[in-house]
Enzyme design. Sequence first.
Site: not given
Length: 186
Positions: A74-77, A115, A143, A145
């Site tokens: 996940c590019e956020h976490h 995704q 996920h 996250c």
Amino acid sequence: MAIDKEKIKQAIRLFLEGIGEDPDREGLKETPDRIARMWEEFDRQREFNFKLFEEFGDYNEMVIVKDIRFYSLCEHHLLPFFGKVHIAYIPDKVVCGLSKLVRTVKAFSLRPQVQERLTQQIADFLQEQLNPKGVAVVIEAEHLCMSMRGVMTPGHITVTSALRGIFLKDLRTREEFLKLIGKQGL
């Protein structure tokens, strides 16, 4: 874009220090190098020869590879998400080697990602490379996250789809694909 191992090693060392760890302790001493080598390995899997076969040009029925296992971050976490990809296409004079569908999934998943974009990138790439009558991609993923932070409940599955060509325009074709991958009613 090339992998810069030294920058990765410096960043991981700073990260470990930032979370209160000693990057020189026995268990972590080699971690920056391990992570740099891991990203080099990921980078090598992004490039492959997408071989097409024209000798099967008269085949014009659906080709499906389902349950392609994948792992991404996940590019956020920067936490993993993972699951299965189902891909179908209807050839128009050319087919690709089945392993190329698996390699396509790896090429787009082994990077920081979301995704929704991953689903679209796979569909768009296959549409561009094969120029088929249509492409369908469904991804089911858990996920971390969501499972290990945030709501902290494992087992949620996120489903995304991308339809191109006849899969978008023809309800019967879309329903056949969903039935064959065991996802009627999506």
